[in-house]
Write a protein that holds these residues in place. Structure first.
Motif, PDB file in Angstrom:
ATOM      1  N   GLU A   1     -11.772  -1.539  53.616  1.00  0.00           N
ATOM      2  CA  GLU A   1     -12.078  -1.893  55.009  1.00  0.00           C
ATOM      3  C   GLU A   1     -11.528  -0.851  55.978  1.00  0.00           C
ATOM      4  O   GLU A   1     -12.212  -0.465  56.943  1.00  0.00           O
ATOM      5  CB  GLU A   1     -11.491  -3.275  55.326  1.00  0.00           C
ATOM      6  CG  GLU A   1     -12.207  -4.411  54.613  1.00  0.00           C
ATOM      7  CD  GLU A   1     -11.421  -5.716  54.670  1.00  0.00           C
ATOM      8  OE1 GLU A   1     -10.429  -5.775  55.432  1.00  0.00           O
ATOM      9  OE2 GLU A   1     -11.789  -6.668  53.949  1.00  0.00           O
ATOM     10  N   LEU A   2     -10.309  -0.393  55.732  1.00  0.00           N
ATOM     11  CA  LEU A   2      -9.725   0.633  56.608  1.00  0.00           C
ATOM     12  C   LEU A   2     -10.568   1.907  56.586  1.00  0.00           C
ATOM     13  O   LEU A   2     -10.818   2.524  57.632  1.00  0.00           O
ATOM     14  CB  LEU A   2      -8.293   0.950  56.171  1.00  0.00           C
ATOM     15  CG  LEU A   2      -7.237  -0.125  56.463  1.00  0.00           C
ATOM     16  CD1 LEU A   2      -5.928   0.217  55.746  1.00  0.00           C
ATOM     17  CD2 LEU A   2      -6.988  -0.247  57.966  1.00  0.00           C
TER      18      LEU A   2
ATOM     19  N   ARG B   1     -13.786   2.226  55.751  1.00  0.00           N
ATOM     20  CA  ARG B   1     -15.083   1.994  56.411  1.00  0.00           C
ATOM     21  C   ARG B   1     -14.931   2.001  57.931  1.00  0.00           C
ATOM     22  O   ARG B   1     -15.794   2.524  58.647  1.00  0.00           O
ATOM     23  CB  ARG B   1     -15.680   0.664  55.938  1.00  0.00           C
ATOM     24  CG  ARG B   1     -16.153   0.700  54.486  1.00  0.00           C
ATOM     25  CD  ARG B   1     -16.925  -0.571  54.112  1.00  0.00           C
ATOM     26  NE  ARG B   1     -17.189  -0.600  52.677  1.00  0.00           N
ATOM     27  CZ  ARG B   1     -16.528  -1.343  51.794  1.00  0.00           C
ATOM     28  NH1 ARG B   1     -15.527  -2.120  52.207  1.00  0.00           N
ATOM     29  NH2 ARG B   1     -16.834  -1.309  50.508  1.00  0.00           N
ATOM     30  N   ASP B   2     -13.823   1.428  58.422  1.00  0.00           N
ATOM     31  CA  ASP B   2     -13.574   1.425  59.869  1.00  0.00           C
ATOM     32  C   ASP B   2     -13.455   2.840  60.429  1.00  0.00           C
ATOM     33  O   ASP B   2     -13.662   3.056  61.626  1.00  0.00           O
ATOM     34  CB  ASP B   2     -12.296   0.650  60.195  1.00  0.00           C
ATOM     35  CG  ASP B   2     -12.456  -0.855  60.014  1.00  0.00           C
ATOM     36  OD1 ASP B   2     -13.615  -1.319  59.887  1.00  0.00           O
ATOM     37  OD2 ASP B   2     -11.423  -1.561  59.970  1.00  0.00           O
ATOM     38  N   HIS B   3     -13.098   3.793  59.566  1.00  0.00           N
ATOM     39  CA  HIS B   3     -12.964   5.192  59.977  1.00  0.00           C
ATOM     40  C   HIS B   3     -14.164   6.036  59.539  1.00  0.00           C
ATOM     41  O   HIS B   3     -14.077   7.269  59.512  1.00  0.00           O
ATOM     42  CB  HIS B   3     -11.665   5.776  59.416  1.00  0.00           C
ATOM     43  CG  HIS B   3     -10.442   5.276  60.128  1.00  0.00           C
ATOM     44  ND1 HIS B   3      -9.895   4.030  59.877  1.00  0.00           N
ATOM     45  CD2 HIS B   3      -9.664   5.841  61.096  1.00  0.00           C
ATOM     46  CE1 HIS B   3      -8.825   3.872  60.647  1.00  0.00           C
ATOM     47  NE2 HIS B   3      -8.662   4.937  61.392  1.00  0.00           N
TER      48      HIS B   3
ATOM     49  N   ALA C   1      -6.529   7.345  57.724  1.00  0.00           N
ATOM     50  CA  ALA C   1      -7.162   6.032  57.814  1.00  0.00           C
ATOM     51  C   ALA C   1      -6.351   4.957  57.091  1.00  0.00           C
ATOM     52  O   ALA C   1      -6.410   3.773  57.450  1.00  0.00           O
ATOM     53  CB  ALA C   1      -8.575   6.102  57.252  1.00  0.00           C
TER      54      ALA C   1
END
Length: 266
Positions: free
Chosen positions: A95-96, A98-100, A151
């Motif tokens: 998730e981290l 993908r957020d970046h 990230a």
């Protein structure tokens, strides 16, 4: 829950023979494992988990031992490091990333390559710490790997220890060449001195553009895979943290086995 903010570490894993041969470097690995506060979990970036395309994250409940080498003595193929996986951490790391802006795939079948399990066998022999491994990509730049580390850096505050496992020099052709370049040792020493200096100075730009800025970069790294775990680890470090040279030694005259850390008590 509060956890110790973990240090972050780059090590050179050397030849697979390290698993059966004691050395200054294996002694260093043991000392590291004893001196680091016990992590809640470990995230590995290994030179041998090199995947083109999306970033791959191991998500199995257990991680098998991959004997990803050929022509070595039989005892090496009998060594096992049955690590606990960390599926929840794999999900969170994904998730981290993908957020970046990273593309990510989780794989619950992939185990640990020798770049991961050789140092872990010495550092954490009780095998009681969950591990995930996150792939590098030799087709991507050092800068991209630095951003990958950035990230994920918040996980250090949750008790996660990052370990990048590569080799600060890795020209195997030169190591095994009969007609060895008489300047080869000099080229290795100048390059590794440069890296040590830039890590201590926290010169992010120099490390991320090492192919353009470092002396003899192409000689020491004909392919980038063993260097790229270093910018990952640099990315996980805080802007206020200068690096430390934790260990320096050389195997087979040309394989530098240096290790660097951020966030270690001086």
């Amino acid at each position: 829950m509060n956890h110790t903010i973990m240090p972050t570490l780059f090590v050179s894993h050397g030849s697979p023979m390290m698993i059966v041969e004691q050395s200054e470097t294996t002694d260093f690995f043991k000392r590291m494992g004893q001196s680091i506060p016990k992590p809640k979990a470990i995230v590995m970036f290994s030179a041998h988990f090199d995947v083109a395309g999306p970033v791959m994250i191991t998500s199995g409940q257990t991680l098998g031992t991959i004997h990803d080498f050929y022509g070595f003595p039989q005892p090496l193929y009998e060594v096992e490091y049955p690590a606990h996986g960390a599926p929840d951490l794999a999900q969170k790391a994904g998730e981290l990333l993908r957020d970046h802006g990273f593309s990510v795939e989780l794989d619950d079948t992939v185990g640990l390559d020798h770049g991961a399990w050789v140092p872990l066998q010495y550092m954490f022999p009780h095998r009681d710490i969950p591990v995930i491994s996150i792939s590098i990509n030799r087709q991507a730049s050092a800068q991209t790997h630095y951003k990958l580390g950035q990230a994920l850096s918040s996980l250090r505050r949750e008790g996660v220890l990052f370990i990048g496992s590569g080799g600060i020099s890795h020209n195997l052709r030169a190591v095994f060449s009969a007609a060895s370049d008489p300047e080869s040792i000099h080229k290795m020493q100048v390059f590794t001195d440069w890296v040590a200096e830039k890590i201590e100075q926290r010169d992010v730009d120099a490390i991320n553009h090492y192919l353009q800025t470092a002396p003899y970069a192409q000689f020491n790294h004909p392919t980038p895979d063993h260097f790229l775990p270093l910018p990952c680890i640099l990315g996980t470090s805080d802007i206020s943290e200068n690096g430390q040279v934790l260990h320096r030694s050389v195997d087979m005259e040309l394989l530098a086995l240096d290790a660097y850390g951020f966030g270690f008590a001086v």
